[in-house]
Every structure is written in C-alpha cells, then in structure tokens.
Write a protein that holds these residues in place. Structure first.
Motif, mmCIF file in Angstrom:
data_model
loop_
_atom_site.group_PDB
_atom_site.id
_atom_site.type_symbol
_atom_site.label_atom_id
_atom_site.label_comp_id
_atom_site.label_asym_id
_atom_site.label_seq_id
_atom_site.Cartn_x
_atom_site.Cartn_y
_atom_site.Cartn_z
ATOM 1 N N SER A 39 42.026 13.145 -54.938
ATOM 2 C CA SER A 39 42.899 12.243 -55.428
ATOM 3 C C SER A 39 43.141 11.198 -54.374
ATOM 4 O O SER A 39 42.574 11.432 -53.350
ATOM 5 C CB SER A 39 44.034 12.787 -55.638
ATOM 6 O OG SER A 39 45.057 13.218 -54.824
ATOM 7 N N ARG A 40 43.435 10.167 -54.644
ATOM 8 C CA ARG A 40 43.451 9.117 -53.765
ATOM 9 C C ARG A 40 44.617 9.430 -52.679
ATOM 10 O O ARG A 40 44.445 9.096 -51.392
ATOM 11 C CB ARG A 40 44.127 7.828 -54.440
ATOM 12 C CG ARG A 40 44.382 6.681 -53.568
ATOM 13 C CD ARG A 40 43.109 5.948 -53.295
ATOM 14 N NE ARG A 40 42.994 5.092 -52.254
ATOM 15 C CZ ARG A 40 42.880 5.215 -50.933
ATOM 16 N NH1 ARG A 40 43.090 6.193 -50.391
ATOM 17 N NH2 ARG A 40 42.914 3.951 -50.331
ATOM 18 N N ASN A 41 45.709 10.050 -53.038
ATOM 19 C CA ASN A 41 46.645 10.678 -51.952
ATOM 20 C C ASN A 41 46.001 11.726 -51.123
ATOM 21 O O ASN A 41 46.086 11.734 -49.890
ATOM 22 C CB ASN A 41 47.618 11.238 -52.634
ATOM 23 C CG ASN A 41 48.790 10.320 -53.210
ATOM 24 O OD1 ASN A 41 48.687 9.112 -52.954
ATOM 25 N ND2 ASN A 41 49.668 10.818 -53.948
ATOM 26 N N PHE A 43 42.667 11.745 -50.424
ATOM 27 C CA PHE A 43 41.726 11.132 -49.459
ATOM 28 C C PHE A 43 42.486 10.319 -48.571
ATOM 29 O O PHE A 43 42.403 10.308 -47.223
ATOM 30 C CB PHE A 43 41.231 9.945 -50.272
ATOM 31 C CG PHE A 43 40.264 9.060 -49.639
ATOM 32 C CD1 PHE A 43 38.926 9.329 -49.118
ATOM 33 C CD2 PHE A 43 40.639 7.704 -49.279
ATOM 34 C CE1 PHE A 43 38.043 8.701 -48.306
ATOM 35 C CE2 PHE A 43 40.155 7.072 -48.125
ATOM 36 C CZ PHE A 43 38.637 7.373 -47.768
ATOM 37 N N GLY A 44 43.908 9.813 -48.648
ATOM 38 C CA GLY A 44 44.625 9.231 -47.637
ATOM 39 C C GLY A 44 44.963 10.436 -46.547
ATOM 40 O O GLY A 44 44.992 9.890 -45.320
ATOM 41 N N VAL A 74 34.118 4.950 -57.283
ATOM 42 C CA VAL A 74 35.527 4.800 -56.754
ATOM 43 C C VAL A 74 35.694 5.708 -55.370
ATOM 44 O O VAL A 74 36.186 4.842 -54.489
ATOM 45 C CB VAL A 74 36.575 5.512 -57.817
ATOM 46 C CG1 VAL A 74 37.672 5.733 -57.270
ATOM 47 C CG2 VAL A 74 36.319 4.916 -59.026
ATOM 48 N N ARG A 75 35.250 6.869 -55.131
ATOM 49 C CA ARG A 75 35.459 7.207 -53.906
ATOM 50 C C ARG A 75 34.589 6.898 -52.810
ATOM 51 O O ARG A 75 34.769 6.770 -51.809
ATOM 52 C CB ARG A 75 35.443 8.933 -54.002
ATOM 53 C CG ARG A 75 36.317 9.603 -54.734
ATOM 54 C CD ARG A 75 36.392 11.006 -54.972
ATOM 55 N NE ARG A 75 37.498 11.430 -55.885
ATOM 56 C CZ ARG A 75 37.528 11.103 -57.249
ATOM 57 N NH1 ARG A 75 36.655 10.576 -57.913
ATOM 58 N NH2 ARG A 75 38.674 11.600 -57.749
ATOM 59 N N TRP A 78 36.341 3.857 -51.507
ATOM 60 C CA TRP A 78 37.390 4.206 -50.652
ATOM 61 C C TRP A 78 36.914 4.568 -48.994
ATOM 62 O O TRP A 78 37.358 4.039 -48.326
ATOM 63 C CB TRP A 78 37.979 5.631 -51.005
ATOM 64 C CG TRP A 78 38.998 5.679 -52.456
ATOM 65 C CD1 TRP A 78 39.164 4.260 -53.155
ATOM 66 C CD2 TRP A 78 39.291 6.773 -52.972
ATOM 67 N NE1 TRP A 78 39.828 4.697 -54.266
ATOM 68 C CE2 TRP A 78 39.750 6.118 -54.311
ATOM 69 C CE3 TRP A 78 39.354 8.102 -53.083
ATOM 70 C CZ2 TRP A 78 40.671 6.988 -55.250
ATOM 71 C CZ3 TRP A 78 39.891 8.888 -53.963
ATOM 72 C CH2 TRP A 78 40.469 8.288 -54.948
#
Length: 364
Positions: A39-41, A43-44, A74-75, A78
């Motif tokens: 998820s984006r989190n 990945f953070g 998408v990724r 990122w």
C-alpha cells in the motif's frame, strides 16, 4: 523525500528491504508479488527504512525494475519520484564534498573521505572526512571558504576529536575527524595510516581520495562493533560487495587490525555480514578460516529493533571492548587506554541523560 516522522516499523519491512538488496531475485517469485501489493503507507514505511539504512537508491532501483516488469505504473511512479528526489540530494552533497576536498588540497592539507562514499550510489546522512591537520587550521578554512558554523560538540565529539560543520546550502553536516578515530579518539594508529594509504576513486566526473579497503573495514567495525552496536543495511551490502569482489587483502587487514587491537572485532563484523547474507541467499560469504576462527559471535546474536540490526552489548560487545582495552594496555599506550577507559562512563551518562531528558544530546 522520506517521511520526517518515524513510523513504527515491523520486522516484515526489514525483511522486504533485505530481499530487495540481497536475495537472488531470479529465484524469488514471492518478491515481485510482495512489491506489487504494498500500500501507499507501506511504501512510505519502506522508504523511511531505506533512508535510515542508507540504501534508498539501491533498494528503490530494484523495486522500480520489478514494478516496471510487472507493468505496475502506480508503484513505479512512487519509486521514480523518490529516486529523483534522492538523486538531487546526492548530487548537491557530492558537489559540496568535492569543493571541500579541493579547498583542503589547495591549502596543502591532507583530506580523506571516510564512510560517506562507501555506500555509493547511496550516500550517508552526513559527510565524513579525516585529516591530520589541526582543528584551528581546519576551522579557519571552513569558516573562510564556506561560511561554515561549528555545531555544538558533545563530550563524545571532544574525546573523539571530531567537529561538525554546518554550511549554507548543504543540508548535511560535514563531520571532520582530526588526528584520531574511534569513539573516544583512542585509535591513533589507524588514523595515522589513513592519508598515506588512501586510494583515488571517480564518482561520475568527480575525483576523491577515500580510505583503503582495509582501513574502510576497520573504520566500519569501530563504528558498528565498538560505538553504535547496530548495523545499517548499507553496512551489510557494502561489506558483502567487498568480499564478493575479492577486494579485501585479508593479510593486510589482519595485520592492521591486530596492531590496532580490533582484529576480533573485525572478524566478528565480517561474520555477522556473512550470516545475514546467508538468510537471504542460502549461503554465506566465502571468508577465510582466519576470520571464522577469530570471530567471537555471528549473525545469530543480531536482532531487528528500532529501525536497525542490533548487536547485543552484554556480554558480546563488552568482551570486544575488553580485548581492545587490554591490547592498548599491553602496548603501553597509556593515553589511548585512558581515553578508551572513559567509554563506559560516557555510555552510562548517555543512558541517564536519555532517561531524564529523553535525549543523549551533548553527551554521546
């Protein structure tokens, strides 16, 4: 850029990042699946961990290739965005580093880059240099040429004979070690040989003098096994690369580390690196028997906590400290022995300060 606030990171994050850096990716189908499902989190969190372990470029380049291959736009975006920001930071920092080294050389002062360029194509969070020049000369040069300010110095900084300089336009501090190395400045022998054994490397179109391979490993050992008691992933990846490339002269390393009283620490450092690599490849590094015999312990003792791979202080690291102190005493290096003898008191003061104020600032 990575998150400024420190997230609570799980061991799974470290495992995923370690796989990106160390696993045989052609034999690990699960890695691509894991990357294309974060998820984006998550990945953070991964980005934060890569930043604290100085492996953003190497880790995210692998992630970018995997996501591109999987057509995960998408990724991929990122990763590309984070890589672009990190490349910009590194370009600015290396440009300053080259100017600083040039300023020393124009004044006929020796200067060697230590630690910072060991992680290339990644870069550390500050710029580390060693010189045998005196502090007054260096401070005058840094202030005049770069309008630098000297950062407040801790007790540990004063013992170690190191100064941190803050330069306008450079987010990273410039840490300059002068005449001594080691947490308490006890290592005069290693320090004295750094300039004369330095080698020249090319970073893109810039030339730098960096520490010899043996000196590089000893400096890493002093930092990890005798001071911080934790490994960053960059230490594992950097040192594994040196072993696999055949760049290490083990006879020279053993002689130099033995003379400095830290051969057992160096051997233990390499054993930990080898054991950690084994976790992700199935086989460890091809280390000579002299290293395996001298190592006090290995990767089984290391554990993940608070963003890093932790090395137990008691009794493992304490025994290495005792051996180093005994070696200095046998050689009648009384001044250096006295300095090293202050380490437990300094560490105790840091722990007390951390408990009372929430910070060991000004001590460690």
């Amino acid at each position: 850029m990575p998150n400024q606030s420190a997230p609570r990171l799980s061991n799974e994050s470290m495992i995923l990042l370690s796989k990106l850096l160390l696993s045989r990716r052609d034999k690990d189908d699960s890695l691509s699946h894991a990357i294309t499902n974060i998820s984006r989190n998550e990945f953070g969190d991964l980005l934060y961990l890569a930043n604290t372990n100085h492996v953003i470029v190497r880790g995210l380049e692998v992630l970018f290739r995997l996501t591109c291959h999987a057509r995960d736009d998408v990724r991929s975006e990122w990763a590309a965005t984070a890589l672009s920001a990190e490349h910009a930071r590194i370009k600015n920092a290396t440009s300053f580093l080259h100017e600083i080294c040039g300023a020393f050389e124009r004044e006929s002062l020796d200067v060697t880059v230590i630690k910072s360029l060991d992680h290339w194509p990644d870069l550390g969070s500050d710029l580390d240099l060693y010189t045998s020049a005196d502090s007054e000369t260096v401070s005058r040069l840094m202030k005049k040429r770069f309008r630098a300010q000297i950062a407040p110095r801790s007790w540990g900084d004063r013992l170690a004979c190191k100064w941190n300089f803050l330069i306008p336009g450079l987010p990273e501090a410039v840490e300059i070690h002068m005449g001594r190395l080691g947490q308490t400045g006890e290592q005069v022998r290693i320090a004295s040989q750094v300039p004369r054994r330095a080698r020249v490397i090319q970073i893109e179109d810039l030339t730098f003098h960096v520490s010899a391979i043996s000196d590089r490993i000893m400096i890493s050992t002093l930092q990890r096994m005798y001071r911080h008691f934790y490994f960053r992933l960059c230490d594992i990846v950097d040192s594994a690369g040196l072993v696999e490339s055949g760049a290490i002269d083990y006879d020279d390393l053993c002689a130099s580390a033995g003379a400095a009283g830290i051969w057992e620490g160096v051997a233990t450092y390499l054993a930990i690196v080898s054991d950690y690599v084994r976790q992700y490849r199935g086989t460890g590094l091809d280390l000579p028997e002299s290293v395996s015999t001298a190592a006090r312990f290995g990767g089984a003792e290391v554990y993940f906590a608070r963003d890093f791979l932790r090395v137990p202080i008691m009794p493992q690291s304490a025994s290495l400290y005792g051996s180093q102190l005994a070696g200095l005493l046998r050689k009648r290096e009384l001044n250096n022995s006295a300095r090293l003898g202050l380490l437990p008191w300094l560490a105790t003061a840091a722990v007390v300060g951390q408990k009372l104020t929430g910070s060991d600032k000004g001590i460690w």
